[in-house]
Design a protein around this motif. Structure first.
Motif, PDB file in Angstrom:
ATOM      1  N   GLY A   1      -1.542  -4.892   4.692  1.00 20.73           N
ATOM      2  CA  GLY A   1      -1.164  -4.547   3.466  1.00 20.73           C
ATOM      3  C   GLY A   1      -0.180  -5.366   2.579  1.00 20.73           C
ATOM      4  O   GLY A   1      -0.229  -5.338   1.445  1.00 20.73           O
ATOM      5  N   MET A   2       0.770  -5.714   3.321  1.00 23.05           N
ATOM      6  CA  MET A   2       1.768  -6.631   2.752  1.00 23.05           C
ATOM      7  C   MET A   2       0.973  -7.922   2.180  1.00 23.05           C
ATOM      8  O   MET A   2       1.389  -8.297   1.118  1.00 23.05           O
ATOM      9  N   MET A   3       0.282  -8.478   2.727  1.00 23.41           N
ATOM     10  CA  MET A   3      -0.529  -9.599   2.366  1.00 23.41           C
ATOM     11  C   MET A   3      -1.261  -9.650   1.261  1.00 23.41           C
ATOM     12  O   MET A   3      -1.224 -10.202   0.399  1.00 23.41           O
ATOM     13  N   ILE A   4      -2.168  -8.471   1.048  1.00 26.22           N
ATOM     14  CA  ILE A   4      -2.979  -8.385   0.125  1.00 26.22           C
ATOM     15  C   ILE A   4      -2.223  -7.733  -1.250  1.00 26.22           C
ATOM     16  O   ILE A   4      -2.351  -8.280  -2.283  1.00 26.22           O
ATOM     17  N   ILE A   5      -1.064  -7.170  -0.992  1.00 26.32           N
ATOM     18  CA  ILE A   5       0.014  -7.114  -2.057  1.00 26.32           C
ATOM     19  C   ILE A   5       0.348  -8.457  -2.577  1.00 26.32           C
ATOM     20  O   ILE A   5       0.761  -8.628  -3.924  1.00 26.32           O
ATOM     21  N   GLY A   6       0.800  -9.281  -1.508  1.00 26.80           N
ATOM     22  CA  GLY A   6       1.401 -10.733  -2.144  1.00 26.80           C
ATOM     23  C   GLY A   6       0.202 -11.489  -2.729  1.00 26.80           C
ATOM     24  O   GLY A   6       0.423 -12.089  -3.570  1.00 26.80           O
ATOM     25  N   ALA A   7      -0.963 -11.091  -2.211  1.00 23.10           N
ATOM     26  CA  ALA A   7      -2.056 -12.019  -2.897  1.00 23.10           C
ATOM     27  C   ALA A   7      -2.105 -11.471  -4.219  1.00 23.10           C
ATOM     28  O   ALA A   7      -2.377 -12.423  -5.107  1.00 23.10           O
TER      29      ALA A   7
END
Lengths: 310, 356
Positions: A44-50
């Protein structure tokens, strides 16, 4: 079939690119887990960062600001998890899952007007003279700055955890939070900081996917990389250097699998696409099978909530 | 200064009140989010939380969405009670649909009442076996079941892609990657039972299994052992409960339930296998299980609420141009609020004066 079209040097360069998002997310999660917190919200944090990184880069025109935006996005969304698990003592497994679901939805919502846009190109960091060197130049001196940064980051984390006093305190929180508390350390605050660091790393990894690896924004584009990063931490037995090994191995499998698909090998594409996930399972099994070693390296308080009664 | 003080006993009132508080808080904060997006918050909230339960067409869709959610969540909740974290229900759902669908497609052309039950059996078996993979790896090799079951979701998704392009592809389908339509074929179409609420044969099976889960957890020794393992693994070990058996039972049951849900979805709402067949019910069911307090009755209510957000979300996409992702955000938010409010069960908020 013609294997000669597989250029080893080019494949290693591609491998490093595929491995870097995993490496960034995994090294962040390693610090989080060393502080005694299991954050399953990496995806979830990765996709928000993306998505935040992508928006930051396209609006400012600067890929570097994009990476900063991705890291900030990941850190901000990780604060939700940190607040819930540290101050409201919620179950870490459930909260991590909630973070992943929320992150995937939120990213799709924020990024809905950014589909199909090309982000500004991140320039490679060429070292004059060295980059033109045959083979070695391409292998060592022709990457984008984030790849160098990720290696430096692993070294910094290793130094912090094993050579600095603050790192010792962080590990103490992970091994025995009651003891750390009774020595006067603020366990919740330290863990809060560790979670935010993990969020920033995951966000940076996500931004790397949307700005360099793909490079564009699509819903759910991280495709389980965050979960693989969680497995890499187990694979690495919570040791920073081994995270590099694990991440590069997975990068290698991903690239090999993609090249075989491109070659039109007789194995169907769907079966090849499963391999990174199957290999993750196999690796988890091998690394967990030795119970003694697994329990020796895992932080003793991993996943347990801490509440000071006074 | 506000402080948390542990309650002598967990609060029963709060146990039942927190899910309601979570839904209300989601409405409030979600409404503000809609407002910030320039969407009328009152209409959006009405469409998501009221309209699905008053409009007769929406009501006829209610259990079409709620049945799979409740069935999967019922299975998951048994595992969560024991501290066994199966988060790969989405994969077991897909495998159930593939196995059940394969049986139905193999028997294409034959008739008989026994075809659907046979498909259901194959689906439950397939789902259970897929769920037992992480169980065996956990028992034998101590591998984390969360990561293994989740990785298997991606494996199952790729397997589905392979199947609809390969052996299960419709021979007369002009090469489209999809199977024959089992939902429009007499012996394999799931019969409706109570169309006003969207309850088909799968919905009836779901209700029966839910009652059985209630019995298992409340009255049966195995249910007690499952709860004991979750509350105090050490005590369970001393009482002679074998942890391996509990892990296998929990993952087997939840896998079978998810597999069954997949087959009902295939023969009911979806009709045919395509690459887009999985809709994320396996993940939303995790929210249903928690919102329902891991209790069969609660799960029934929670499943209906979340089914409402799906139906209302589709209507709001059409009427208010609400983005599809907003519903996922809503569901995630609900789980966040629930987990946050849960602290009120074991702690109370107290105003403390600082020592002078």
């Amino acid at each position: 079939m013609d294997f000669s079209s597989l250029n080893a040097v080019a494949m290693i360069v591609l491998l490093i690119g595929a491995a870097t998002p995993i490496l960034l997310a995994a090294i962040g999660e390693l610090v989080v887990e060393k502080s005694g917190v299991l954050n399953l919200g990496v995806e979830g944090m990765m996709i928000i960062g993306a998505v935040t990184g992508f928006i930051a880069a396209t609006t400012t025109g600067s890929p570097m600001l994009g990476f900063v935006g991705g890291a900030i996005g990941g850190a901000v969304v990780s604060m939700l998890f940190a607040f819930l698990t540290q101050y409201l003592l919620s179950n870490q497994v459930a909260t991590g899952l909630a973070l992943t679901m929320f992150g995937l939805g939120m990213a799709a919502l924020i990024g809905r007007n950014y589909n199909g846009i090309k982000p500004p190109r991140a320039e490679r960091l060429d070292v004059p003279g060295l980059s033109d060197f045959p083979i070695l130049g391409e292998l060592l001196f022709s990457h984008d700055p984030i790849i160098y940064f990720s290696i430096v980051l692993v070294f910094a984390v290793w130094w912090f955890l094993n050579r600095s006093r603050a790192g010792l305190v962080l590990r103490a929180c992970g091994e025995n939070h009651d003891a750390a508390h009774s020595l006067g350390y603020n366990v919740q605050l330290i863990r809060f900081g560790a979670i935010m660091f993990g969020g920033a790393c995951a966000g940076l990894g996500g931004a790397y996917v949307s700005l360099i690896r793909v490079p564009q924004w699509t819903e759910g584009m991280t495709a389980g990389v965050g979960w693989i990063a969680l497995a890499i931490v187990v694979f690495a037995s919570w040791k920073p250097w081994r995270v590099i090994l694990g991440a590069y191995m997975f990068g290698g499998i991903t690239i090999l699998q993609l090249s075989l698909q491109a070659l039109g090998i007789s194995i169907s594409g769907a079966y090849l696409s499963m391999t990174p996930y199957v290999v993750t399972i196999v690796v988890l099994v091998i690394m967990s099978a030795d119970r003694k070693r697994a329990s020796l390296n895992a932080p003793a308080c991993l996943g347990r909530s801490f509440h000071a009664s006074h | 200064m506000l402080m948390l003080e542990q309650r002598p006993q967990p609060s029963k009132t709060m146990l039942y009140l927190t899910p309601v508080m979570a839904v209300l808080a989601t409405m409030l904060v979600g409404g503000m989010l809609f407002w910030a997006m320039g969407i009328d918050p009152f209409r959006a909230i009405y469409l998501l939380f009221v309209d699905p339960f008053v409009d007769s067409y929406n009501l006829s869709q209610l259990f079409v969405k709620a049945s799979p959610l409740i069935l999967i969540a019922m299975g998951l909740s048994i595992g969560f009670r024991a501290g066994v974290w199966n988060i790969g229900a989405e994969g077991q759902f897909i495998i159930g649909a593939i196995c059940g669908g394969a049986v139905g497609l193999a028997l294409w052309g034959s008739t008989g009442w026994w075809i659907l039950p046979l498909m259901a059996l194959a689906a439950a078996l397939g789902g259970a076996l897929w769920g037992l993979i992480p169980a065996v790896l956990k028992i034998k090799f101590n591998a984390n079941e969360i990561l293994v079951s989740l990785m298997l979701v991606y494996v199952a998704g790729n397997l589905l892609a392979e199947m609809v392009q390969g052996v299960l592809r419709a021979p007369d389908g002009m090469g489209f990657p999809e199977s024959r339509n089992l939902g429009r074929n007499d012996p394999t179409a799931l019969p409706d039972v109570f169309p006003a609420l969207g309850i088909d044969a799968g919905g009836v099976v779901m209700l029966i299994l839910l009652a059985m889960a209630f019995f298992l957890l409340q009255k049966h020794a195995l249910g007690f052992q499952i709860k004991l393992t979750g509350d105090s693994p050490r005590a369970a070990r001393f009482a002679g409960v074998k942890p391996g058996v509990i892990i296998a039972v929990c993952l087997g049951i939840s896998g079978a339930a998810a597999g069954l849900a997949g087959m009902f979805e295939l023969t009911g709402a979806a009709g045919k296998l395509t690459i887009d067949f999985p809709l994320g019910y396996g993940f939303t069911a995790i929210i249903v299980a928690f919102l329902g307090r891991l209790n069969p009755v609660g799960i029934l209510l929670a499943g209906v609420v979340l089914a409402g957000t799906y139906i209302g979300g589709e209507n709001a996409q059409f009427m208010l141009q609400l983005p599809a992702a907003a519903v996922t955000v809503f569901q995630g938010m609900m789980l966040f609020f629930l987990l946050g409010f849960e602290i009120l069960i074991n702690y109370r908020v107290k105003r403390m004066r600082r020592a002078v």
